[in-house]
Design a protein around this motif. Structure first.
Motif, PDB file in Angstrom:
ATOM      1  N   LEU A  52      -7.705  55.454  27.186  1.00  0.00           N
ATOM      2  CA  LEU A  52      -7.917  54.776  28.458  1.00  0.00           C
ATOM      3  C   LEU A  52      -8.476  53.393  28.175  1.00  0.00           C
ATOM      4  CD1 LEU A  52      -7.903  55.009  31.588  1.00  0.00           C
ATOM      5  CD2 LEU A  52     -10.290  55.724  31.429  1.00  0.00           C
ATOM      6  N   GLY A  53      -7.705  52.376  28.526  1.00  0.00           N
ATOM      7  CA  GLY A  53      -8.160  51.003  28.373  1.00  0.00           C
ATOM      8  C   GLY A  53      -8.323  50.357  29.737  1.00  0.00           C
ATOM      9  N   ARG A  54      -8.655  49.108  29.760  1.00  0.00           N
ATOM     10  CA  ARG A  54      -8.781  48.391  31.024  1.00  0.00           C
ATOM     11  C   ARG A  54      -7.382  48.051  31.532  1.00  0.00           C
ATOM     12  NH1 ARG A  54     -14.015  47.582  31.793  1.00  0.00           N
ATOM     13  NH2 ARG A  54     -15.398  47.491  29.978  1.00  0.00           N
ATOM     14  N   GLY A  55      -6.950  48.818  32.509  1.00  0.00           N
ATOM     15  CA  GLY A  55      -5.615  48.615  33.062  1.00  0.00           C
ATOM     16  C   GLY A  55      -4.518  49.357  32.326  1.00  0.00           C
ATOM     17  N   LEU A  56      -4.884  50.216  31.372  1.00  0.00           N
ATOM     18  CA  LEU A  56      -3.879  50.928  30.583  1.00  0.00           C
ATOM     19  C   LEU A  56      -4.259  52.387  30.387  1.00  0.00           C
ATOM     20  CD1 LEU A  56      -1.332  50.837  28.732  1.00  0.00           C
ATOM     21  CD2 LEU A  56      -2.893  50.357  26.835  1.00  0.00           C
ATOM     22  N   ILE A  57      -3.282  53.275  30.598  1.00  0.00           N
ATOM     23  CA  ILE A  57      -3.450  54.697  30.326  1.00  0.00           C
ATOM     24  C   ILE A  57      -2.345  55.088  29.364  1.00  0.00           C
ATOM     25  CG2 ILE A  57      -3.528  57.031  31.283  1.00  0.00           C
ATOM     26  CD1 ILE A  57      -3.857  54.140  33.666  1.00  0.00           C
ATOM     27  N   GLN A  58      -2.715  55.790  28.297  1.00  0.00           N
ATOM     28  CA  GLN A  58      -1.744  56.169  27.274  1.00  0.00           C
ATOM     29  C   GLN A  58      -1.954  57.620  26.864  1.00  0.00           C
ATOM     30  OE1 GLN A  58      -2.459  54.587  23.322  1.00  0.00           O
ATOM     31  NE2 GLN A  58      -0.268  54.340  22.929  1.00  0.00           N
ATOM     32  N   PHE A  59      -0.841  58.338  26.678  1.00  0.00           N
ATOM     33  CA  PHE A  59      -0.897  59.698  26.143  1.00  0.00           C
ATOM     34  C   PHE A  59       0.183  59.818  25.083  1.00  0.00           C
ATOM     35  CE2 PHE A  59       0.515  64.164  26.138  1.00  0.00           C
ATOM     36  CZ  PHE A  59      -0.682  64.778  25.792  1.00  0.00           C
ATOM     37  N   ILE A  60      -0.157  60.378  23.911  1.00  0.00           N
ATOM     38  CA  ILE A  60       0.804  60.480  22.820  1.00  0.00           C
ATOM     39  C   ILE A  60       0.911  61.914  22.326  1.00  0.00           C
ATOM     40  CG2 ILE A  60       0.381  58.106  22.084  1.00  0.00           C
ATOM     41  CD1 ILE A  60      -1.285  59.207  19.773  1.00  0.00           C
ATOM     42  N   GLY A 111     -14.898  60.256  34.919  1.00  0.00           N
ATOM     43  CA  GLY A 111     -15.542  60.794  33.727  1.00  0.00           C
ATOM     44  C   GLY A 111     -14.740  60.666  32.455  1.00  0.00           C
ATOM     45  N   CYS A 112     -13.595  59.965  32.509  1.00  0.00           N
ATOM     46  CA  CYS A 112     -12.769  59.784  31.317  1.00  0.00           C
ATOM     47  C   CYS A 112     -13.338  58.652  30.464  1.00  0.00           C
ATOM     48  CB  CYS A 112     -11.336  59.465  31.718  1.00  0.00           C
ATOM     49  SG  CYS A 112     -10.169  59.508  30.347  1.00  0.00           S
ATOM     50  N   PRO A 113     -13.550  58.872  29.163  1.00  0.00           N
ATOM     51  CA  PRO A 113     -14.116  57.818  28.314  1.00  0.00           C
ATOM     52  C   PRO A 113     -13.187  56.612  28.206  1.00  0.00           C
ATOM     53  CG  PRO A 113     -13.365  59.667  26.987  1.00  0.00           C
ATOM     54  CD  PRO A 113     -13.298  60.118  28.409  1.00  0.00           C
ATOM     55  N   LEU A 114     -13.773  55.432  28.222  1.00  0.00           N
ATOM     56  CA  LEU A 114     -13.030  54.177  28.151  1.00  0.00           C
ATOM     57  C   LEU A 114     -13.132  53.591  26.750  1.00  0.00           C
ATOM     58  CD1 LEU A 114     -11.524  51.973  29.929  1.00  0.00           C
ATOM     59  CD2 LEU A 114     -13.764  50.875  30.128  1.00  0.00           C
ATOM     60  N   GLY A 115     -12.000  53.167  26.207  1.00  0.00           N
ATOM     61  CA  GLY A 115     -12.006  52.553  24.888  1.00  0.00           C
ATOM     62  C   GLY A 115     -11.810  53.561  23.766  1.00  0.00           C
ATOM     63  N   ALA A 116     -12.136  53.151  22.547  1.00  0.00           N
ATOM     64  CA  ALA A 116     -11.968  54.009  21.371  1.00  0.00           C
ATOM     65  C   ALA A 116     -12.930  55.193  21.449  1.00  0.00           C
ATOM     66  CB  ALA A 116     -12.207  53.203  20.095  1.00  0.00           C
ATOM     67  N   LYS A 117     -12.400  56.379  21.681  1.00  0.00           N
ATOM     68  CA  LYS A 117     -13.239  57.555  21.945  1.00  0.00           C
ATOM     69  C   LYS A 117     -14.144  57.910  20.775  1.00  0.00           C
ATOM     70  CE  LYS A 117      -9.735  60.213  22.803  1.00  0.00           C
ATOM     71  NZ  LYS A 117      -8.600  59.269  22.670  1.00  0.00           N
ATOM     72  N   VAL A 118     -13.681  57.668  19.580  1.00  0.00           N
ATOM     73  CA  VAL A 118     -14.466  58.028  18.406  1.00  0.00           C
ATOM     74  C   VAL A 118     -15.772  57.240  18.326  1.00  0.00           C
ATOM     75  CG1 VAL A 118     -13.402  56.359  16.821  1.00  0.00           C
ATOM     76  CG2 VAL A 118     -14.245  58.542  15.933  1.00  0.00           C
ATOM     77  N   PHE A 119     -15.841  56.109  19.015  1.00  0.00           N
ATOM     78  CA  PHE A 119     -17.047  55.283  19.003  1.00  0.00           C
ATOM     79  C   PHE A 119     -17.746  55.231  20.366  1.00  0.00           C
ATOM     80  CE2 PHE A 119     -14.269  53.307  15.716  1.00  0.00           C
ATOM     81  CZ  PHE A 119     -15.009  53.715  14.613  1.00  0.00           C
ATOM     82  N   GLN A 120     -17.368  56.141  21.264  1.00  0.00           N
ATOM     83  CA  GLN A 120     -17.943  56.146  22.597  1.00  0.00           C
ATOM     84  C   GLN A 120     -18.723  57.435  22.848  1.00  0.00           C
ATOM     85  OE1 GLN A 120     -17.749  53.572  24.664  1.00  0.00           O
ATOM     86  NE2 GLN A 120     -16.376  52.414  23.316  1.00  0.00           N
ATOM     87  N   LYS A 121     -19.858  57.314  23.514  1.00  0.00           N
ATOM     88  CA  LYS A 121     -20.577  58.505  23.976  1.00  0.00           C
ATOM     89  C   LYS A 121     -19.873  59.059  25.214  1.00  0.00           C
ATOM     90  CE  LYS A 121     -25.345  57.621  22.516  1.00  0.00           C
ATOM     91  NZ  LYS A 121     -26.744  57.504  22.991  1.00  0.00           N
ATOM     92  N   PHE A 122     -19.646  60.354  25.235  1.00  0.00           N
ATOM     93  CA  PHE A 122     -19.137  60.993  26.451  1.00  0.00           C
ATOM     94  C   PHE A 122     -19.420  62.484  26.397  1.00  0.00           C
ATOM     95  CE2 PHE A 122     -15.488  60.858  23.524  1.00  0.00           C
ATOM     96  CZ  PHE A 122     -15.054  62.171  23.537  1.00  0.00           C
ATOM     97  N   GLU A 123     -19.486  63.066  27.568  1.00  0.00           N
ATOM     98  CA  GLU A 123     -19.710  64.495  27.707  1.00  0.00           C
ATOM     99  C   GLU A 123     -18.665  65.058  28.669  1.00  0.00           C
ATOM    100  OE1 GLU A 123     -23.716  64.950  29.086  1.00  0.00           O
ATOM    101  OE2 GLU A 123     -24.536  63.638  27.523  1.00  0.00           O
ATOM    102  N   VAL A 124     -18.658  66.357  28.840  1.00  0.00           N
ATOM    103  CA  VAL A 124     -17.798  66.954  29.862  1.00  0.00           C
ATOM    104  C   VAL A 124     -18.312  66.492  31.214  1.00  0.00           C
ATOM    105  CG1 VAL A 124     -16.991  69.095  30.915  1.00  0.00           C
ATOM    106  CG2 VAL A 124     -17.341  68.981  28.427  1.00  0.00           C
ATOM    107  N   PRO A 125     -17.467  65.907  32.055  1.00  0.00           N
ATOM    108  CA  PRO A 125     -17.939  65.435  33.368  1.00  0.00           C
ATOM    109  C   PRO A 125     -18.628  66.549  34.154  1.00  0.00           C
ATOM    110  CG  PRO A 125     -15.721  64.633  32.925  1.00  0.00           C
ATOM    111  CD  PRO A 125     -16.036  65.609  31.830  1.00  0.00           C
ATOM    112  N   ASP A 126     -19.688  66.210  34.865  1.00  0.00           N
ATOM    113  CA  ASP A 126     -20.466  67.211  35.610  1.00  0.00           C
ATOM    114  C   ASP A 126     -19.609  68.003  36.589  1.00  0.00           C
ATOM    115  OD1 ASP A 126     -22.806  66.604  34.309  1.00  0.00           O
ATOM    116  OD2 ASP A 126     -23.549  65.234  35.852  1.00  0.00           O
TER     117      ASP A 126
END
Length: 227
Positions: A52-60, A111-126
């Motif tokens: 998930l980027g700014r203005g971009l959604i990608q699934f591979i 609740g979807c993490p933005l940017g490179a997920k490996v370097f972002q803090k995120f949890e399961v959305p409440d």
């Protein structure tokens, strides 16, 4: 269903009020965004095998069917059809691309993490962690479809495990996220092993990442699964 993203929440993501107002008017039919199994599954898809980027959604995925299904889920939610193509850098990978700033904002607010997920803090959305069983099941199923692995060993034992990588600096956050998944699995009476650390990798930029996994208890003759 619970409201996840209100028009007011959406407007706060814009520094320019007039720009936000125009965007809200254009996509007014999407609001308020409500909790649903469909939305939970899409968040899991992107969290596992997407971006998930700014203005971009990608699934591979290597499986074109998975990418088609993602495209269909996005269309059901937002009435926007993503573009399917073979990834330019890898002829064995398919991807679905959606260039839409409004949908990107909505998914991030959900609740979807933005940017490179490996370097972002995120949890399961409440709203998923505390949601009904159908929402939990949809989220877990899509996570395992993307990141889960199944191995049949010579002893006739089936191993089902879940593994994700993260920056070494975010160890505590990564442990919390995977333990939240284990807790939700426990809600369906699925027993899991404790978290296990796997390979550590140093990237070209010098940053270190590590893999963390857990396994479902079960054998070929006695496999516990609700998915």
């Amino acid at each position: 269903m619970k409201t996840i993203v209100s028009p007011e929440m959406y407007m706060k993501t814009f520094e320019n009020y007039k720009l936000g107002k125009r965007s809200l008017e254009k996509y007014s039919s999407l609001f308020p965004v409500k909790s649903s199994e469909l939305l939970a599954g899409v968040l899991a898809d992107i969290t596992a095998d997407g971006h998930l980027g700014r203005g971009l959604i990608q699934f591979i995925s290597k499986d074109k069917t998975n990418v088609l299904h993602f495209q269909q889920r996005i269309y059901k939610l937002f009435k926007v059809k993503g573009k399917l193509r073979i990834t330019p850098s890898n002829p064995e990978i398919w991807e679905c691309l959606i260039g839409n700033n409004a949908i990107s904002k909505i998914l991030n607010l959900s609740g979807c993490p933005l940017g490179a997920k490996v370097f972002q803090k995120f949890e399961v959305p409440d709203w998923i962690l505390n949601g009904n069983d159908q929402i939990k099941r949809s989220y877990i199923k899509r996570l395992f479809d993307c990141e889960g692995s199944v191995i049949l060993q010579k002893s006739n034992r089936i191993r089902i495990y879940f593994k994700m990588s993260k920056s070494a600096k975010l160890k505590a956050n990564h442990e919390k996220f995977l333990n939240q998944i284990r807790m939700m699995l426990g809600r369906f009476k699925i027993k899991t092993t404790n978290l296990t650390y796997r390979t550590a990798t140093r990237r070209k930029d010098g940053r270190e990442t590590f893999a963390l996994e857990f396994e479902l208890y079960g054998t070929r003759k006695n496999l516990v699964s609700v998915l």
